[in-house]
Design a protein around this motif. Structure first.
Motif, PDB file in Angstrom:
ATOM      1  N   PHE A 297       0.848  -1.189   0.000  1.00 44.99           N
ATOM      2  CA  PHE A 297       0.000   0.000   0.000  1.00 44.99           C
ATOM      3  C   PHE A 297       0.887   1.244   0.000  1.00 44.99           C
ATOM      4  CE2 PHE A 297      -3.319  -2.829   0.854  1.00 44.99           C
ATOM      5  CZ  PHE A 297      -4.550  -2.186   1.003  1.00 44.99           C
ATOM      6  N   ILE A 298       0.572   2.174  -0.892  1.00 47.47           N
ATOM      7  CA  ILE A 298       1.246   3.472  -0.799  1.00 47.47           C
ATOM      8  C   ILE A 298       0.411   4.450   0.021  1.00 47.47           C
ATOM      9  CG2 ILE A 298       2.527   3.156  -2.937  1.00 47.47           C
ATOM     10  CD1 ILE A 298       0.497   5.016  -4.308  1.00 47.47           C
ATOM     11  N   SER A 299      -0.829   4.093   0.318  1.00 50.24           N
ATOM     12  CA  SER A 299      -1.648   4.859   1.264  1.00 50.24           C
ATOM     13  C   SER A 299      -1.225   4.420   2.662  1.00 50.24           C
ATOM     14  CB  SER A 299      -3.144   4.596   1.048  1.00 50.24           C
ATOM     15  OG  SER A 299      -3.539   4.966  -0.249  1.00 50.24           O
ATOM     16  N   LEU A 300      -0.428   5.239   3.312  1.00 46.38           N
ATOM     17  CA  LEU A 300       0.187   4.842   4.570  1.00 46.38           C
ATOM     18  C   LEU A 300      -0.846   4.760   5.684  1.00 46.38           C
ATOM     19  CD1 LEU A 300       3.435   7.003   4.373  1.00 46.38           C
ATOM     20  CD2 LEU A 300       3.095   4.631   3.660  1.00 46.38           C
ATOM     21  N   LEU A 342       0.031   0.012  -7.996  1.00 43.91           N
ATOM     22  CA  LEU A 342       0.671  -0.910  -8.927  1.00 43.91           C
ATOM     23  C   LEU A 342       1.732  -0.189  -9.752  1.00 43.91           C
ATOM     24  CD1 LEU A 342       0.953  -3.656 -10.235  1.00 43.91           C
ATOM     25  CD2 LEU A 342      -0.944  -3.047 -11.781  1.00 43.91           C
ATOM     26  N   ALA A 343       1.430   1.009 -10.206  1.00 40.81           N
ATOM     27  CA  ALA A 343       2.421   1.776 -10.970  1.00 40.81           C
ATOM     28  C   ALA A 343       3.668   2.043 -10.137  1.00 40.81           C
ATOM     29  CB  ALA A 343       1.812   3.092 -11.450  1.00 40.81           C
ATOM     30  N   ASP A 344       3.472   2.365  -8.872  1.00 37.16           N
ATOM     31  CA  ASP A 344       4.603   2.624  -7.987  1.00 37.16           C
ATOM     32  C   ASP A 344       5.422   1.361  -7.789  1.00 37.16           C
ATOM     33  OD1 ASP A 344       5.843   4.484  -5.727  1.00 37.16           O
ATOM     34  OD2 ASP A 344       5.505   2.511  -4.832  1.00 37.16           O
ATOM     35  N   LEU A 345       4.771   0.222  -7.567  1.00 34.90           N
ATOM     36  CA  LEU A 345       5.496  -1.010  -7.335  1.00 34.90           C
ATOM     37  C   LEU A 345       6.309  -1.399  -8.567  1.00 34.90           C
ATOM     38  CD1 LEU A 345       6.201  -3.428  -5.611  1.00 34.90           C
ATOM     39  CD2 LEU A 345       4.055  -4.511  -6.318  1.00 34.90           C
ATOM     40  N   VAL A 346       5.720  -1.302  -9.737  1.00 33.21           N
ATOM     41  CA  VAL A 346       6.452  -1.629 -10.967  1.00 33.21           C
ATOM     42  C   VAL A 346       7.658  -0.713 -11.119  1.00 33.21           C
ATOM     43  CG1 VAL A 346       6.310  -1.631 -13.485  1.00 33.21           C
ATOM     44  CG2 VAL A 346       4.447  -2.614 -12.136  1.00 33.21           C
ATOM     45  N   LEU A 375      -0.847  -8.659 -12.929  1.00 31.42           N
ATOM     46  CA  LEU A 375       0.096  -9.427 -13.728  1.00 31.42           C
ATOM     47  C   LEU A 375       1.105  -8.475 -14.330  1.00 31.42           C
ATOM     48  CD1 LEU A 375      -2.366 -11.888 -15.524  1.00 31.42           C
ATOM     49  CD2 LEU A 375      -0.523 -12.558 -13.960  1.00 31.42           C
ATOM     50  N   ILE A 376       2.386  -8.708 -14.044  1.00 30.30           N
ATOM     51  CA  ILE A 376       3.447  -7.900 -14.641  1.00 30.30           C
ATOM     52  C   ILE A 376       4.422  -8.843 -15.339  1.00 30.30           C
ATOM     53  CG2 ILE A 376       3.170  -6.112 -12.887  1.00 30.30           C
ATOM     54  CD1 ILE A 376       5.761  -7.040 -11.596  1.00 30.30           C
ATOM     55  N   TYR A 377       5.192  -8.288 -16.298  1.00 33.47           N
ATOM     56  CA  TYR A 377       6.065  -9.162 -17.089  1.00 33.47           C
ATOM     57  C   TYR A 377       7.282  -8.374 -17.573  1.00 33.47           C
ATOM     58  CZ  TYR A 377       4.018  -6.831 -21.179  1.00 33.47           C
ATOM     59  OH  TYR A 377       3.608  -5.887 -22.094  1.00 33.47           O
ATOM     60  N   ARG A 378       8.280  -9.114 -18.040  1.00 30.70           N
ATOM     61  CA  ARG A 378       9.496  -8.531 -18.602  1.00 30.70           C
ATOM     62  C   ARG A 378       9.346  -8.452 -20.122  1.00 30.70           C
ATOM     63  NH1 ARG A 378      14.976 -11.128 -16.275  1.00 30.70           N
ATOM     64  NH2 ARG A 378      15.673  -9.841 -18.048  1.00 30.70           N
ATOM     65  N   PRO A 379       9.218  -7.262 -20.680  1.00 35.02           N
ATOM     66  CA  PRO A 379       9.033  -7.176 -22.134  1.00 35.02           C
ATOM     67  C   PRO A 379      10.258  -7.590 -22.941  1.00 35.02           C
ATOM     68  CG  PRO A 379       9.193  -4.994 -21.154  1.00 35.02           C
ATOM     69  CD  PRO A 379       9.093  -5.959 -20.021  1.00 35.02           C
ATOM     70  N   ASP A 380      11.427  -7.680 -22.287  1.00 34.06           N
ATOM     71  CA  ASP A 380      12.606  -8.170 -23.008  1.00 34.06           C
ATOM     72  C   ASP A 380      12.607  -9.690 -23.125  1.00 34.06           C
ATOM     73  OD1 ASP A 380      12.977  -8.335 -20.198  1.00 34.06           O
ATOM     74  OD2 ASP A 380      15.129  -8.616 -20.479  1.00 34.06           O
ATOM     75  N   ARG A 381      11.720 -10.341 -22.403  1.00 36.41           N
ATOM     76  CA  ARG A 381      11.685 -11.804 -22.412  1.00 36.41           C
ATOM     77  C   ARG A 381      10.372 -12.369 -22.970  1.00 36.41           C
ATOM     78  NH1 ARG A 381      15.488 -15.550 -21.036  1.00 36.41           N
ATOM     79  NH2 ARG A 381      14.031 -16.614 -19.621  1.00 36.41           N
ATOM     80  N   VAL A 382       9.271 -11.691 -22.689  1.00 37.28           N
ATOM     81  CA  VAL A 382       7.974 -12.160 -23.172  1.00 37.28           C
ATOM     82  C   VAL A 382       7.165 -10.972 -23.673  1.00 37.28           C
ATOM     83  CG1 VAL A 382       7.859 -14.176 -21.650  1.00 37.28           C
ATOM     84  CG2 VAL A 382       6.950 -12.005 -20.877  1.00 37.28           C
ATOM     85  N   GLU A 383       6.205 -11.258 -24.499  1.00 32.20           N
ATOM     86  CA  GLU A 383       5.257 -10.227 -24.918  1.00 32.20           C
ATOM     87  C   GLU A 383       3.856 -10.632 -24.509  1.00 32.20           C
ATOM     88  OE1 GLU A 383       4.554  -9.847 -29.138  1.00 32.20           O
ATOM     89  OE2 GLU A 383       5.523 -11.792 -29.523  1.00 32.20           O
ATOM     90  N   ALA A 384       3.073  -9.652 -24.100  1.00 31.78           N
ATOM     91  CA  ALA A 384       1.667  -9.897 -23.779  1.00 31.78           C
ATOM     92  C   ALA A 384       0.882  -9.861 -25.082  1.00 31.78           C
ATOM     93  CB  ALA A 384       1.156  -8.840 -22.821  1.00 31.78           C
ATOM     94  N   VAL A 385       0.158 -10.917 -25.362  1.00 32.90           N
ATOM     95  CA  VAL A 385      -0.593 -11.002 -26.614  1.00 32.90           C
ATOM     96  C   VAL A 385      -2.078 -10.793 -26.371  1.00 32.90           C
ATOM     97  CG1 VAL A 385       1.117 -12.449 -27.739  1.00 32.90           C
ATOM     98  CG2 VAL A 385      -0.732 -13.521 -26.438  1.00 32.90           C
ATOM     99  N   SER A 386      -2.425 -10.363 -25.159  1.00 33.76           N
ATOM    100  CA  SER A 386      -3.808 -10.009 -24.864  1.00 33.76           C
ATOM    101  C   SER A 386      -3.807  -8.948 -23.777  1.00 33.76           C
ATOM    102  CB  SER A 386      -4.615 -11.230 -24.394  1.00 33.76           C
ATOM    103  OG  SER A 386      -4.327 -11.520 -23.028  1.00 33.76           O
ATOM    104  N   GLU A 387      -4.924  -8.283 -23.643  1.00 37.82           N
ATOM    105  CA  GLU A 387      -5.125  -7.452 -22.464  1.00 37.82           C
ATOM    106  C   GLU A 387      -5.690  -8.333 -21.346  1.00 37.82           C
ATOM    107  OE1 GLU A 387      -7.584  -4.140 -23.604  1.00 37.82           O
ATOM    108  OE2 GLU A 387      -5.837  -3.003 -24.272  1.00 37.82           O
TER     109      GLU A 387
END
Length: 576
Positions: A297-300, A342-346, A375-387
Motif C-alpha cells: 500500500f502506498i496509502s500509509l 501498482l504503478a509505484d510497485l512496478v 500481472l506484470i512481465y518482462r518485455p525483453d523476455r515475453v510479450e503480452a498477446v492479450s489485455e
C-alpha cells in the motif's frame, strides 16, 4: 509471555551465614552428570513434602495460604521481574521426584546468592495457586541444608502422554532426541519457539499424511513481552522453521494453554534448514511466479506500511525478493486497489533491480476490495498477446485476472490466470463455519467452481487450453477447493513435482502447508520443466518483516528474507 502481578511476598527473611553460589556452566554440567544421592541435614523438620502440597497419589492438595516448612533442591533459578520472579524446587518423595515453582518477587541479591541450581534449601513459605498451577509463595525464611546436589535430569522422549506430562510438571527434564522448530511466530514477542518431533504440516495439506501433532513450547525463562535481546538466534539474526535442537535440558511447566520448557542450559541449534540462495536464471526457459506481496500500500497507515520508513523497508525487501526470483511473468497478490500503487510497485522494482517490468493493461474490473491482483512481465523476455481478462462472478470479491503471453523467441501462446480466494479469517458464527478446512470453505469451493467456468471461457476465446492458474487460493492441497479444480482436469504441480516435505509456502500456528498454488491444464503441464517454491519467507520469524517490533530493529536487513508472509512459487516452462 506476559503475566499480571502475582501475590507479593510478605514477612521477614533470615539468611544463614553460609552462602552457596552457583558455579560456572561447566560445573553445572558436572553436577548434572554426577547427581550423587546424599541425605541432607536441614535446620528444622519439614512439615510437608512437595507431593503432599501438590496432592499427588490419593491425597488432595493442601489448601492455599497454608504455612509449610518444606525442603528441596533448586533445579532452576529465574529470579527477577524480567524473568519468572522465582525458582523451582525438586524433591524425591514416595511418589517419585516432584517439582514445584516458588514465587519470590521480592528476592534480594543475597537471596539470589543462595538460590542457585544444586543448592538444597529449606523454606518457610505458604501454599498458593496461580493460573491453576500450585506453587509456593510468601517466602518468610530460607535456610541452607548441609549438602548441595543437582538431581539428575530425567531423560524423556517427546511426545509424552497427558498423564506423563501432568506428573512431570515442575521437574528437571532432558530430551536426548532431536526436536524440530515447527513455529517461530512468537519468538520476538514472547521469546518462545514451537518444537515437535518433526516439522508439522497442516493435516489437509497432503492426503494420508498422518503426524504426531504434540507441540512443546521452548520458552526463555521469562514471561516478559518483547525480550531484548531476542533469544535463540543464529548468526543471521533469525531462527528458521526446520532448525533442530538436541539435548534440551530444563524445567517443564504448563502455562498459557501449553506445555513449556524453561531451559537451564543454553540450547544448541543446528541450522538444518539454511537460508536458500537466489534461484538460478531461467535461461532458455520461461519462468512464471506467484508472489503474495503482503499488502503493498502506498496509502500509509492502511493495511500495509504504517509510515514512510516502513514503506521504504517494504520496497527494499520486495525488490531483493524479485531480483532473486528472476521471474519473466509475476502474478502479484495483495496490491492496494489503487492504480497508483501498482504503478509505484512496478517503478520501484525496475529501479531497484535493474529489471524492467511492465503491467498488463486493459479495462478489466479489479473489484472493490481493498486489495487486488496484478500481472506484470518482462518485455525483453515475453510479450503480452492479450489485455487483461477478469472473472466478475459474484462469488469473487477479488476478481481473478488472466492474460496471454508468448516468448519473444517464439513458441506457443499460453495463459496465466491469477486468483486470491476468500481467506480463512473473519469467521461467521453460523453458516459457512470451520468444519475442518477453515471457515468460508464453501465460499472457496464456489470460487473454484466459478474458476472452472472462467478457464473454459478463456480457452474458447483464445482457441487453446495452455493455461496456468497460480495465486493464493487460501486452501491447502487436499482441501475441497483444490479438489474441485483438479477433478476438472487441472494438474496440481506442487503435488506432482515435489515430495510432501517441500509442499509448503506458509506457516500458521506451527503448521506448514501450501496456500499458494500452481495448477496447469494438461496441455500446459506437459511443458513444465520445474516447480520451485523459494523458501525465503514462511520459515523466517515475522519480526524480520518491514513492520517488525522495536526489539527486532538491529536484525532488519534489506534482503529477501521475510519480504512477505508467503513464499513465492516459480514455475519454469520449456516448450519441447
Amino acid at each position: 509471555m506476559t503475566l499480571t502481578a502475582q501475590p507479593r511476598t510478605t514477612g521477614t527473611r533470615r539468611h544463614p551465614a553460609v552462602t552457596r553460589r552457583a558455579g560456572s556452566c561447566s560445573l553445572l554440567l558436572a553436577l548434572l552428570l554426577m547427581a550423587l544421592p546424599a541425605a541432607a541435614s536441614c535446620p528444622e523438620t519439614s512439615s510437608a513434602d512437595l507431593a503432599s502440597i501438590k496432592g499427588m497419589g490419593e491425597r488432595t492438595a493442601l489448601p492455599a495460604d497454608r504455612e509449610v516448612i518444606v525442603e528441596g533442591v533448586v533445579t532452576g533459578e529465574f529470579l527477577g521481574r524480567e524473568r519468572l520472579n522465582g525458582f523451582y524446587l525438586q524433591q524425591d518423595t514416595e511418589h517419585g521426584p516432584v517439582g514445584l515453582f516458588v514465587y519470590m518477587p521480592g528476592a534480594t541479591p543475597s537471596d539470589g546468592a543462595l538460590i542457585a541450581p544444586g543448592t538444597h534449601l529449606q523454606l518457610h513459605a505458604r501454599t498458593g495457586e496461580y493460573r491453576g498451577q500450585i506453587q509456593l509463595q510468601r517466602v518468610e525464611r530460607i535456610e541452607t541444608c548441609a549438602r548441595d546436589r543437582l538431581p539428575e535430569p530425567l531423560a524423556v522422549d517427546w511426545p509424552l502422554s497427558e498423564e506423563q506430562l501432568s506428573r512431570k510438571e515442575g521437574l528437571l527434564l532432558t530430551f536426548p532426541q532431536t526436536l524440530t522448530v515447527t513455529g517461530n511466530y512468537e519468538l520476538a514477542r514472547y521469546g518462545s519457539l514451537r518444537l515437535a518431533a518433526n516439522r508439522l504440516f497442516r493435516p489437509t495439506n497432503t492426503p494420508g499424511e498422518a503426524q504426531q501433532r504434540d507441540i512443546l513450547e521452548l520458552d526463555d525463562g521469562s514471561y516478559r513481552a518483547f525480550p531484548n535481546p531476542i533469544p535463540y538466534l543464529d548468526a543471521n539474526g533469525t531462527r528458521r522453521v526446520g532448525s533442530t535442537v538436541q539435548g534440551l535440558t530444563g524445567i517443564l511447566t504448563h502455562a498459557f494453554d501449553a506445555y513449556r520448557l524453561h531451559p537451564i542450559i543454553e540450547p544448541r541449534f543446528e541450522d538444518t534448514n539454511p537460508r536458500p540462495e537466489p534461484l538460478p536464471a531461467p535461461g532458455e526457459r520461461l519462468r512464471v511466479a506467484t508472489f503474495n506481496v503482503e499488502n503493498y500500500f502506498i496509502s500509509l497507515g492502511q493495511r500495509g506500511a504504517a509510515n514512510a520508513e516502513e514503506l521504504e523497508r517494504q520496497r527494499a525487501k520486495l525488490a531483493a525478493a524479485v531480483e532473486g526470483l528472476q521471474a519473466d511473468i509475476l502474478a502479484l497478490v495483495e496490491v492496494e486497489n489503487d492504480p497508483r500503487a501498482l504503478a509505484d510497485l512496478v517503478e520501484q522494482l525496475s529501479e531497484r533491480t535493474g529489471i524492467r517490468y511492465r503491467a498488463v493493461g486493459g479495462n478489466a474490473d479489479r473489484g472493490s476490495d481493498a486489495i487486488k491482483l496484478a500481472l506484470i512481465y518482462r518485455p525483453d523476455r515475453v510479450e503480452a498477446v492479450s489485455e487483461l481478462y477478469a472473472d466478475n462472478a459474484s462469488t469473487h470479491h477479488r476478481p481473478p485476472l488472466a492474460a496471454f503471453f508468448r516468448s519473444v523467441d517464439g513458441g506457443p501462446d499460453f495463459g496465466v490466470v491469477t486468483a486470491h480466494y476468500k481467506s480463512k479469517t473473519g469467521c461467521p458464527s453460523r453458516g459457512d463455519i470451520d468444519r475442518g478446512q477453515g471457515c468460508w470453505n464453501q465460499r472457496r469451493v464456489e470460487q473454484s467452481q466459478a474458476m472452472n467456468a472462467f478457464l473454459e471461457r478463456l480457452a474458447a476465446a483464445e482457441g487453446h487450453q495452455r493455461l496456468l492458474l497460480t495465486g493464493d487460493l487460501n486452501a491447502y492441497g487436499a482441501e475441497d477447493p483444490i479438489l474441485t479444480l483438479t477433478r476438472e482436469g487441472l494438474v496440481d504441480l506442487m503435488a506432482r513435482e515435489l515430495p510432501p516435505e517441500r509442499r509448503y509456502s506458509y506457516v500458521f500456528r506451527g503448521e506448514s502447508g501450501y496456500l499458494d498454488h500452481a495448477l496447469a491444464s494438461p496441455e500446459l503441464a506437459a511443458a513444465v520443466a520445474e516447480v520451485r517454491p523459494w523458501p525465503i519467507n514462511a520459515d523466517e520469524p515475522p519480526y524480520l518483516g518491514y513492520d517488525g517490533p522495536d526489539n527486532a530493529a538491529p536484525h532488519f536487513r534489506p534482503d529477501p528474507f521475510r519480504s512477505s508472509d508467503h513464499d513465492p512459487i516459480a514455475v519454469d516452462l520449456k516448450w519441447r
